[in-house]
Motif scaffolding. Structure first.
Motif, PDB file in Angstrom:
ATOM      1  N   THR A  30       0.825  -1.206   0.000  1.00 39.56           N
ATOM      2  CA  THR A  30       0.000   0.000   0.000  1.00 39.56           C
ATOM      3  C   THR A  30       0.859   1.256   0.000  1.00 39.56           C
ATOM      4  O   THR A  30       0.476   2.263  -0.596  1.00 39.56           O
TER       5      THR A  30
ATOM      6  N   GLN B 174      -3.371   7.648  -1.266  1.00 44.20           N
ATOM      7  CA  GLN B 174      -4.739   7.131  -1.151  1.00 44.20           C
ATOM      8  C   GLN B 174      -4.752   5.707  -0.606  1.00 44.20           C
ATOM      9  O   GLN B 174      -5.593   5.367   0.222  1.00 44.20           O
ATOM     10  N   ALA B 175      -3.819   4.899  -1.053  1.00 48.93           N
ATOM     11  CA  ALA B 175      -3.749   3.512  -0.573  1.00 48.93           C
ATOM     12  C   ALA B 175      -3.352   3.471   0.902  1.00 48.93           C
ATOM     13  O   ALA B 175      -3.900   2.676   1.676  1.00 48.93           O
TER      14      ALA B 175
ATOM     15  N   SER C  34      -3.887   5.832   3.169  1.00 45.69           N
ATOM     16  CA  SER C  34      -5.031   6.311   3.956  1.00 45.69           C
ATOM     17  C   SER C  34      -6.165   5.296   3.996  1.00 45.69           C
ATOM     18  O   SER C  34      -6.785   5.088   5.044  1.00 45.69           O
ATOM     19  N   ALA C  35      -6.444   4.672   2.861  1.00 38.71           N
ATOM     20  CA  ALA C  35      -7.513   3.667   2.813  1.00 38.71           C
ATOM     21  C   ALA C  35      -7.189   2.476   3.710  1.00 38.71           C
ATOM     22  O   ALA C  35      -8.076   1.940   4.382  1.00 38.71           O
TER      23      ALA C  35
ATOM     24  N   SER D 121      -7.086   9.580   8.688  1.00 37.62           N
ATOM     25  CA  SER D 121      -6.959   8.870   7.410  1.00 37.62           C
ATOM     26  C   SER D 121      -8.175   9.103   6.535  1.00 37.62           C
ATOM     27  O   SER D 121      -8.041   9.320   5.321  1.00 37.62           O
TER      28      SER D 121
ATOM     29  N   LEU E   3      -8.919  10.861   2.286  1.00 37.94           N
ATOM     30  CA  LEU E   3      -9.471  10.070   1.178  1.00 37.94           C
ATOM     31  C   LEU E   3     -10.295  10.914   0.219  1.00 37.94           C
ATOM     32  O   LEU E   3     -11.031  11.813   0.628  1.00 37.94           O
TER      33      LEU E   3
ATOM     34  N   HIS F   7     -12.923   7.200  -4.834  1.00 37.56           N
ATOM     35  CA  HIS F   7     -11.654   6.802  -5.466  1.00 37.56           C
ATOM     36  C   HIS F   7     -11.631   5.279  -5.561  1.00 37.56           C
ATOM     37  O   HIS F   7     -11.732   4.578  -4.555  1.00 37.56           O
TER      38      HIS F   7
ATOM     39  N   SER G 162      -9.064   3.305  -3.445  1.00 34.85           N
ATOM     40  CA  SER G 162      -9.431   3.336  -2.022  1.00 34.85           C
ATOM     41  C   SER G 162     -10.550   2.357  -1.724  1.00 34.85           C
ATOM     42  O   SER G 162     -10.523   1.664  -0.696  1.00 34.85           O
ATOM     43  N   ASN G 163     -11.525   2.284  -2.619  1.00 38.20           N
ATOM     44  CA  ASN G 163     -12.649   1.370  -2.407  1.00 38.20           C
ATOM     45  C   ASN G 163     -12.197  -0.089  -2.427  1.00 38.20           C
ATOM     46  O   ASN G 163     -12.632  -0.893  -1.600  1.00 38.20           O
TER      47      ASN G 163
ATOM     48  N   ASN H  29     -10.098  -0.747   0.695  1.00 33.25           N
ATOM     49  CA  ASN H  29     -10.986  -0.803   1.851  1.00 33.25           C
ATOM     50  C   ASN H  29     -11.602  -2.193   1.992  1.00 33.25           C
ATOM     51  O   ASN H  29     -11.586  -2.779   3.077  1.00 33.25           O
TER      52      ASN H  29
END
Length: 163
Positions: free
Chosen positions: A76, A82-83, A85-86, A131, A135, A139, A142-143, A146
């Motif tokens: 990540t 983004q990765a 934070s996700a 975090s 995001l 995104h 991110s989804n 997650n």
């Protein structure tokens, strides 16, 4: 307590690997990740002390959490802000749910455990909330992260509770 200790070890390793990678992919995140890692190291120490106080050995999944966390952090971290934070948001959401369930089940049974868990919850919530604030809604990366990280974290906790 054993699975919490193992989970904190995993979190320390996620952040260690993300810090390494973020120096190249998301340098503005390094300070925040260093702060989060220091919190997780403190949490790991608190749970370790509780295990020692109770005469318990660490969870069998301790090293699995550490290795898995490091691999997750590298991957990540390589993918950027983004990765990162996700991943933190997903892990902390699952961890917070787990800790809240423990607080409910341990209330009036083990005040020492409740005190330690209560001390940790605020920092885990901080990690989650900070975090989430990074995001970008909708995104796709991110989804995906997650979903994968949520399922993985829930699975590791489930396995750890039975190990």
């Amino acid at each position: 307590m054993k699975v919490d200790h193992a989970g904190e070890h995993g979190a320390v390793n996620i952040y260690a690997a993300q810090i390494f990678m973020a120096r190249f992919t998301a340098p503005t995140f390094v300070q925040e990740l260093l702060e989060f890692k220091s919190h997780e190291e403190k949490h790991r120490s608190l749970f370790s002390a509780e295990l020692q106080r109770r005469g318990l050995r660490r969870c069998r999944s301790y090293w699995l959490c550490g290795i898995g966390g490091f691999i997750l952090g590298l991957f990540t971290g390589l993918l950027g802000a983004q990765a990162i934070s996700a991943t933190t948001a997903a892990v902390e959401r699952v961890v917070l749910k787990h800790l809240q369930e423990q607080l409910l089940s341990l209330a009036h049974i083990d005040e020492g455990a409740v005190a330690v868990i209560s001390e940790i919850v605020a920092e885990e919530q901080q990690h989650h909330d900070q975090s989430i604030s990074h995001l970008i809604p909708g995104h796709i990366l991110s989804n995906v992260i997650n979903r994968v990280v949520t399922i993985s974290t829930e699975s590791v906790i489930w396995i750890g509770m039975r190990a």
